[in-house]
Design an enzyme around this catalytic site. Structure first.
Site, short mmCIF file in Angstrom:
data_model
loop_
_atom_site.label_atom_id
_atom_site.label_comp_id
_atom_site.label_asym_id
_atom_site.label_seq_id
_atom_site.Cartn_x
_atom_site.Cartn_y
_atom_site.Cartn_z
N HIS A 60 0.83 -1.20 0.00
CA HIS A 60 0.00 0.00 0.00
C HIS A 60 0.87 1.25 0.00
O HIS A 60 2.04 1.22 0.41
CB HIS A 60 -0.99 0.02 1.17
CG HIS A 60 -0.38 -0.02 2.54
ND1 HIS A 60 0.13 1.10 3.16
CD2 HIS A 60 -0.21 -1.03 3.43
CE1 HIS A 60 0.58 0.78 4.37
NE2 HIS A 60 0.39 -0.52 4.56
N ASP A 83 -0.32 4.40 1.26
CA ASP A 83 -0.67 5.36 2.31
C ASP A 83 0.10 5.06 3.59
O ASP A 83 0.54 3.92 3.82
CB ASP A 83 -2.17 5.37 2.57
CG ASP A 83 -2.74 4.02 2.95
OD1 ASP A 83 -2.32 3.00 2.36
OD2 ASP A 83 -3.60 3.95 3.85
N ASP A 140 6.41 0.36 6.95
CA ASP A 140 4.96 0.17 6.74
C ASP A 140 4.42 1.18 5.72
O ASP A 140 3.82 2.17 6.07
CB ASP A 140 4.23 0.33 8.08
CG ASP A 140 2.76 -0.02 8.00
OD1 ASP A 140 2.36 -0.72 7.05
OD2 ASP A 140 2.01 0.42 8.88
N GLU A 146 -5.21 1.60 2.84
CA GLU A 146 -5.06 0.39 3.65
C GLU A 146 -5.11 0.72 5.13
O GLU A 146 -5.64 -0.06 5.93
CB GLU A 146 -3.73 -0.31 3.32
CG GLU A 146 -3.56 -1.69 3.94
CD GLU A 146 -3.06 -1.69 5.38
OE1 GLU A 146 -3.20 -2.72 6.07
OE2 GLU A 146 -2.53 -0.65 5.83
N GLU A 147 -4.59 1.88 5.50
CA GLU A 147 -4.52 2.25 6.91
C GLU A 147 -5.88 2.66 7.48
O GLU A 147 -6.02 2.83 8.69
CB GLU A 147 -3.51 3.38 7.12
CG GLU A 147 -2.07 3.04 6.77
CD GLU A 147 -1.43 2.06 7.74
OE1 GLU A 147 -2.13 1.61 8.69
OE2 GLU A 147 -0.25 1.72 7.56
N GLU A 158 3.49 -6.72 4.03
CA GLU A 158 3.49 -6.03 5.33
C GLU A 158 4.66 -6.55 6.17
O GLU A 158 5.12 -7.69 5.99
CB GLU A 158 2.17 -6.28 6.06
CG GLU A 158 0.95 -5.65 5.42
CD GLU A 158 0.78 -4.17 5.76
OE1 GLU A 158 1.68 -3.60 6.43
OE2 GLU A 158 -0.25 -3.61 5.36
N HIS A 177 3.95 2.91 12.73
CA HIS A 177 3.04 3.88 13.33
C HIS A 177 3.68 4.70 14.45
O HIS A 177 2.99 5.45 15.12
CB HIS A 177 1.76 3.21 13.86
CG HIS A 177 0.95 2.52 12.82
ND1 HIS A 177 -0.35 2.12 13.02
CD2 HIS A 177 1.25 2.15 11.54
CE1 HIS A 177 -0.82 1.54 11.93
NE2 HIS A 177 0.15 1.54 11.02
#
Length: 388
Positions: A75, A77, A107, A139-140, A167, A361
């Site tokens: 992904h 984003d 990520d 995706e997030e 991932e 994150h």
């Protein structure tokens, strides 16, 4: 050759990281850059925009346009950086002590950059089956950015034999993960002076009752017969993340809203907690809310519903990923990914990518360079596998 690929991957990661693709922003500048890069490589490219036209997914195919290929899914984003204390600019790649720092490094723009850097190798390999690179959006937030292309597999895009979602797993093969459903519940009461509670209905009081019930329901998922020891924690979880309501200390609240989520073990029905909670609301919470006045109500909106990933021992995805990772065991992860969406469409899928989810994150997110090297080796073996 590996050193050249690594240098290319780091250069591409620097470019990808410089695009601020937090989920509330457009990813089109990044997609434009990648599409231009792919076309200069002579790679077939398809683009699938979202309904608003401010985001898009991209699918690139290397090799013959036949069925039985492999999807490498990532992904574009990233999660926000607001409020986080970073040691350096989160959108500028920084390398120190064998680590690559920056938002999205693990990520999962690191994986995206690696697969893009592998394209010359994939092209030169003489693939008999294609490699499809799918870069998605959102995706997030809701894991829906890959769905347009998932629906097209087997139609105007050849149906692949397996999907590898990159991932961060430290290059271990994860064959299962939890699903997630998120909800927004809005309680509407009736304002009145707090000295006269019989003249109104407190949305805050009702919301607190419902939140208490959510945590009571959470305990039921910890029953011994429901546990799956492959996961940490080994049970499905319920959690209330935010709650907001009321106007002043001395006014019965007219509205209270809270966000909550369910992270279910594979196979758990993601809407089951909502059904159970609605039974409690109808039988208990709502009658109390409306005992003095008519009009108050409770509404719940489903915001996200992402299926879990079930283990499929012996599937083509698992068999291939174990061979390429030179491993003989799989793992399970508690976070959700787009893998469940692929599997729901009947595509064998596993999760395997560079980096640790423990770094995702967070401020000063990083990806170890050794993980980049490990992923490149995995991809080189993939190219050799698809030549046979």
């Amino acid at each position: 050759m590996s050193d050249e690929i690594k240098a290319s991957a780091l250069a591409l990661l620097e470019r990808l990281m410089a695009f601020d693709t937090e989920s509330d922003k457009s990813n089109l500048p990044l997609i434009d850059f990648v599409e231009d890069y792919l076309r200069r490589q002579g790679v077939a490219v398809l683009r699938a925009p979202n309904a608003a036209g401010d985001k898009a997914a991209l699918l690139a195919t290397i090799g013959p346009m036949v069925g039985g290929g492999i999807v490498l899914s990532g992904h574009t984003d990233v999660v926000p950086v607001v409020g986080q204390q970073w040691s350096s600019d989160p959108f500028k790649l920084r390398i120190a002590d064998g680590r690559i720092y920056g938002r999205g490094s693990c990520d999962m723009k690191g994986f995206d950059a690696i697969v893009l850097a592998m394209i010359p190798t994939f092209k030169a390999a003489g693939l008999r089956r294609p490699i499809h690179i799918l870069l998605s959006y959102d995706e997030e937030t809701n894991c829906e950015g890959s769905l347009d292309f998932i629906r097209r597999f087997g139609k105007d895009v050849p149906r692949p034999a397996a999907v590898l979602v990159g991932e961060p797993t430290m290059m271990e093969v994860a064959d299962a993960h939890k699903g997630i459903a998120t909800f927004r519940t809005i309680v509407t009461g009736h304002e009145a002076h707090s000295s006269k509670p019989a003249l109104g209905a407190s949305a805050v009081a009702c919301a607190c009752e419902i939140v208490t019930e959510i945590y009571r329901l959470a305990e039921t998922y910890e029953a011994p017969d429901l546990l799956n020891r492959r996961f940490d924690p080994p049970y499905s979880t319920l959690h209330v993340g935010t709650i907001n309501g009321g106007t002043a200390r001395n006014i019965l609240a007219r509205e209270c809203m809270f966000h909550w989520e369910f992270r279910g073990l594979p196979g758990a029905a993601t809407m089951e907690p909502l059904r159970r909670l609605q039974t409690y609301i109808d039988a208990s919470a709502l009658p109390r809310l409306t005992r003095f006045v008519s009009g108050p109500k409770v509404e719940t909106i489903v915001e996200v519903d992402v299926p879990g990933l079930d283990a499929e021992p012996g599937s083509e995805a698992e068999t291939l990923a174990l061979k390429l990772s030179r491993s003989n065991r799989t793992s399970a992860v508690s976070y959700a990914t787009e893998a469940g969406q692929f599997q729901s469409a009947g595509l064998p899928t596993v999760v395997c990518g560079p980096g640790s989810i423990d770094q995702a994150h967070k401020p000063d997110e990083f990806l170890e360079i050794s993980q980049v090297e490990a992923c490149i080796g995995f991809m080189q073996r993939l190219a050799a596998e698809l030549v046979n």
